[in-house]
Design an enzyme around this catalytic site. Structure first.
Site, short mmCIF file in Angstrom:
data_model
loop_
_atom_site.label_atom_id
_atom_site.label_comp_id
_atom_site.label_asym_id
_atom_site.label_seq_id
_atom_site.Cartn_x
_atom_site.Cartn_y
_atom_site.Cartn_z
N ASP A 25 0.83 -1.21 0.00
CA ASP A 25 0.00 0.00 0.00
C ASP A 25 0.87 1.26 0.00
OD1 ASP A 25 0.83 -0.14 2.61
OD2 ASP A 25 -1.18 -0.11 3.50
N SER A 26 2.20 1.06 -0.01
CA SER A 26 3.11 2.18 -0.25
C SER A 26 2.86 2.79 -1.62
CB SER A 26 4.57 1.71 -0.17
OG SER A 26 4.78 0.59 -0.99
N ASP A 64 -0.98 -6.34 -0.26
CA ASP A 64 -1.26 -5.74 1.05
C ASP A 64 -2.76 -5.67 1.30
OD1 ASP A 64 0.72 -5.07 2.84
OD2 ASP A 64 1.22 -3.18 1.86
N LYS A 93 -0.70 -9.63 2.96
CA LYS A 93 0.08 -9.17 4.11
C LYS A 93 -0.79 -8.22 4.92
CE LYS A 93 3.46 -5.94 3.71
NZ LYS A 93 2.89 -4.83 4.52
N GLU A 95 -0.85 -5.64 8.58
CA GLU A 95 -0.05 -4.95 9.58
C GLU A 95 -0.57 -5.22 10.99
OE1 GLU A 95 0.36 -0.78 8.75
OE2 GLU A 95 1.16 -1.13 6.73
N GLU A 160 9.68 -3.99 10.12
CA GLU A 160 10.03 -2.68 9.57
C GLU A 160 10.52 -1.74 10.67
OE1 GLU A 160 7.09 -0.94 6.99
OE2 GLU A 160 8.20 0.94 6.83
O1 KIV Z 1 3.58 -1.13 1.53
C1 KIV Z 1 4.75 -1.51 1.50
O2 KIV Z 1 5.51 -1.26 0.55
C2 KIV Z 1 5.25 -2.27 2.65
C3 KIV Z 1 6.72 -2.51 2.71
C4 KIV Z 1 7.43 -1.26 3.05
C5 KIV Z 1 7.05 -3.62 3.62
O3 KIV Z 1 4.50 -2.65 3.48
#
Ligand code: KIV
Length: 256
Positions: A25-26, A64, A93, A95, A160
């Protein structure tokens, strides 16, 4: 592991031989220019995951779960259904130490990657984008969270912005691989953001990221050269254009 958000990036990552791609989600920051990751939706991650899957058909792709899409087991299952069945991800993934959500996903057959330490979706509750687990209580909590995630069934955990010695201890304490980002060299793997590795995102470069290319510089120079060529009449050349049969042109010219 490297993030990717589109077809071209995924093709490059797969051809370069990364073991796994994260559709993170970056994308909020590096693709959409947003200040944080909270506005990202499941539909956005799915859109980018489809493109990544097309670009990297043979690479393990993790998508994500965006902010609040993992707020309950039911919501997470719905999101995972979209990301795995429709968009082509291999895993999701999430958090934080949301063990109930992880358990529900794993029980339904969804491979889940955990993410501890600095969790950007809730960074404001963690004092901002800063190293986590620095005092004894916080370090204990991170270790306990990692163990709890492992017990709930995650297949790997992203760490992280965790002090390197703590990341090493967590790595030794859990039986699943740890993937570090800003967590030193003692994790089992590493993940970085595509735009950070290639020097494409200039607003902000995290201290832990290593630039392997001054991409923005190179891109700017190439785009400048293109614009200058157009303005100077150097592009397009005859090799970039197609012709037409002379008799067609002659007939057309007679009509105009
Ligand atoms: O969203 C993302 O790119 C991430 C990484 C920084 C692990 O969660």
């Amino acid at each position: 592991m490297l993030t990717a958000y589109d077809y071209v990036g995924a093709r490059l990552a797969e051809a370069a031989g990364v073991d796994a791609i994260l559709v993170g989600d970056s994308l909020a920051n590096v693709v959409l220019g947003l200040p944080d990751t909270r506005p990202v939706t499941v539909a956005m991650i799915a859109h980018h995951t489809r493109a990544v899957r097309r670009g990297a058909p043979a690479t393990f792709v993790v998508a994500d779960l965006p902010y609040l899409a993992d707020a309950t087991p039911d919501r997470a299952l719905e999101a995972a259904e979209v990301l795995l069945k429709e968009a082509g991800a291999d895993a999701v993934k999430l958090e934080g130490a949301k063990v109930e959500v992880v358990r529900a996903l794993v029980a339904a057959g969804v491979p889940v990657m955990g993410h501890l330490g600095l969790t950007p979706q809730t960074a404001s509750q963690l004092g901002g984008y800063r190293v986590q687990g620095k005092d004894l209580e916080a370090a204990r909590r991170l270790l306990a969270d990692a163990r709890a995630l492992e017990a709930a069934g995650v297949f790997a955990i992203v760490l992280e912005m965790v002090p390197a010695p703590l990341a090493e201890r967590i790595t030794a304490a859990v039986g699943v691989p740890t993937i570090g980002i800003g967590a030193g060299a003692g994790t089992d793997g590493q993940v970085l953001v595509f735009h950070d590795v290639l020097g494409l995102f200039e607003d902000f470069t995290p201290r832990f990221a290593k630039r392997y290319l001054e991409g923005a510089e190179l891109f700017r120079a190439a785009i400048r050269a293109y614009a200058e060529d157009v303005r100077a009449g150097r592009f397009p050349g005859p090799e970039h254009a197609s012709g037409i049969a002379p008799e067609v042109l002659a007939a057309l010219d007679r009509e105009v």
